[in-house]
Design an enzyme around this catalytic site. Sequence first.
Site, mmCIF file in Angstrom:
data_model
loop_
_atom_site.group_PDB
_atom_site.id
_atom_site.type_symbol
_atom_site.label_atom_id
_atom_site.label_comp_id
_atom_site.label_asym_id
_atom_site.label_seq_id
_atom_site.Cartn_x
_atom_site.Cartn_y
_atom_site.Cartn_z
ATOM 1 N N ARG A 16 -9.632 5.297 13.660
ATOM 2 C CA ARG A 16 -8.153 6.508 13.913
ATOM 3 C C ARG A 16 -7.559 6.652 12.345
ATOM 4 N NH1 ARG A 16 -4.877 5.268 19.002
ATOM 5 N NH2 ARG A 16 -3.672 6.690 17.974
ATOM 6 N N LYS A 23 -7.606 -1.455 7.968
ATOM 7 C CA LYS A 23 -6.350 -0.866 8.600
ATOM 8 C C LYS A 23 -5.310 -1.893 8.333
ATOM 9 C CE LYS A 23 -6.069 -1.170 13.168
ATOM 10 N NZ LYS A 23 -6.087 -0.874 14.552
ATOM 11 N N GLY A 78 -14.675 -7.443 22.835
ATOM 12 C CA GLY A 78 -13.526 -7.426 23.585
ATOM 13 C C GLY A 78 -12.581 -8.686 23.069
ATOM 14 N N ASP A 103 -2.438 -5.639 13.566
ATOM 15 C CA ASP A 103 -1.908 -4.421 13.402
ATOM 16 C C ASP A 103 -0.761 -4.267 14.178
ATOM 17 O OD1 ASP A 103 -3.055 -4.465 15.917
ATOM 18 O OD2 ASP A 103 -4.279 -2.515 15.604
ATOM 19 N N ASN A 171 2.244 -5.498 29.027
ATOM 20 C CA ASN A 171 1.571 -6.520 28.291
ATOM 21 C C ASN A 171 1.377 -6.074 26.978
ATOM 22 O OD1 ASN A 171 0.120 -8.858 27.497
ATOM 23 N ND2 ASN A 171 -1.884 -7.628 28.357
ATOM 24 N N LYS A 336 10.229 -0.435 -19.637
ATOM 25 C CA LYS A 336 9.001 -1.355 -19.312
ATOM 26 C C LYS A 336 8.853 -2.376 -19.999
ATOM 27 C CE LYS A 336 5.180 -1.378 -20.952
ATOM 28 N NZ LYS A 336 4.293 -2.762 -21.636
ATOM 29 N N ASN A 362 23.166 0.764 -29.237
ATOM 30 C CA ASN A 362 23.310 1.932 -28.741
ATOM 31 C C ASN A 362 21.687 2.624 -29.212
ATOM 32 O OD1 ASN A 362 24.696 4.462 -27.847
ATOM 33 N ND2 ASN A 362 23.599 5.119 -29.484
ATOM 34 N N TYR A 372 2.002 0.525 -28.372
ATOM 35 C CA TYR A 372 0.415 0.388 -28.145
ATOM 36 C C TYR A 372 -0.230 1.031 -29.377
ATOM 37 C CZ TYR A 372 -3.817 0.975 -25.692
ATOM 38 O OH TYR A 372 -4.990 0.599 -25.191
ATOM 39 N N SER A 390 19.126 9.381 -32.732
ATOM 40 C CA SER A 390 18.349 10.325 -32.095
ATOM 41 C C SER A 390 16.972 10.599 -32.812
ATOM 42 C CB SER A 390 19.138 11.604 -31.732
ATOM 43 O OG SER A 390 20.295 11.324 -31.124
#
Length: 453
Positions: A16, A23, A78, A103, A171, A336, A362, A372, A390
């Site tokens: 499902r 799952k 089962g 689950d 149950n 990062k 600053n 990189y 800037s």
Amino acid sequence: MTEFAAVILAAGKGTRMKSDLHKVLHPIAGRSMIDHLMASVDALSPVRKVVVVGAGREQLESALGARAATCLQEPQLGTAHAVQQAQQELAGFDGDILIMYGDVPFVRAETMQSMLDRLHMDDAPAAVVLGFEPEDALQYGRVIADDAGRIRKMVEFKDASEEERGCRLCNSGLMAASAKDLWALLDRVGNDNAQGEYYLPDIVNIAIGDGRVCAAVTTNDASEVAGINSRSELAAAERQWQELKREEAMAEGATLRAPETVFFSWDTELGRDVTIEPNVVFGPGVKVADGAHIKAFSHLEGAVVGKDAQVGPYARLRPGAVMEEGAFVGNFVEMKKAVLGKGAKASHLTYLGDATVGEGANIGAGTITCNYDGYFKHKTEIGPRAFIGSNSSLIAPVKIGADAIVAAGSAVSRDVGDGDLRMVRGEQIVKPGWADRFHDTMKKKKAAEKAKG
């Protein structure tokens, strides 16, 4: 306390979910279902953990590593048959066995402990069942028990009488039993039913038929035993978890301006007097110290935010980002694997990657650390009180000294000494009247093209 082992059933195909991912590996708050469950199990220090696998076993075995043994249920006949597959892995173990479902991730350690404790009460039950009372009992199997929790009968909904269907105790499927009792009872479970399967609840009725006591422990929170079988139920589980975490955060002293819009991860840590504005998302591995302010639309993952620091709005802190006390990043700043020192600030439109920024520095708008080169990452070091103008590019590896100034628009590829000014710009050339002549020429050309057409 008697030693116990946990058997976690995770052999279902999870059709499902309509997913290539197993799952029980689907995440809730950044942590897989089965890891949520195993964290609660581990809080009680089991001596063994066995996960029963089936379809997708390679994914589960890879995810679990050495944290649990696995055994294969193939074919799948089962729940009783599934538990039996763990018997070989638990050969020689004579303690208690707790049976859980991969689950059903939100069972609390306290609930598990209550099941194990019930096994050792004076009436020595052969099995303990975890029951719950949902608002709508639907077609759950019923647990028919007396006021003391002693079970008279376990019955599937389709086999129950009208009177039995009126019983609200359902149950959950979770059980506890001693190893000696469990294996002996499982050997006697048959499959004379419509599905031809071996059902775990049958061990209770077999034991009762032998004159043994079986008992039910009831959880007060039905959501604790909610199973997850579809994307919709996964979303409901996420919503449930987030609502609890938000309430916990506010109870511990954080201010959430719009709680329903804030999303936490399973391991988010918040100090006191933290303020979180709307639409903030925490990925795994975030720690926020006292007095910090996380502004709207920010995303944090694997980051440490220091005391009284400010983040955002619209900021992104990626893994390895560290903001020390009083540091500030503003809108559209990304960090990062970078450290922003005490009181340092990067107010807007900046990328700091693989960098250290000293106290009080600053960082001007539009600054980037070019970390990189296409093959390797390199580090940028910015000293205390440095001023980066800037639209500057700091081409790593590079060091900017204490109190140094990098002029706006510079592309810095060599170290800058303490207190130095570095200006790296092309020569500015002025050609008087050039723009006017250009516009006149282009307008005449456009008019000529129009006349032709």
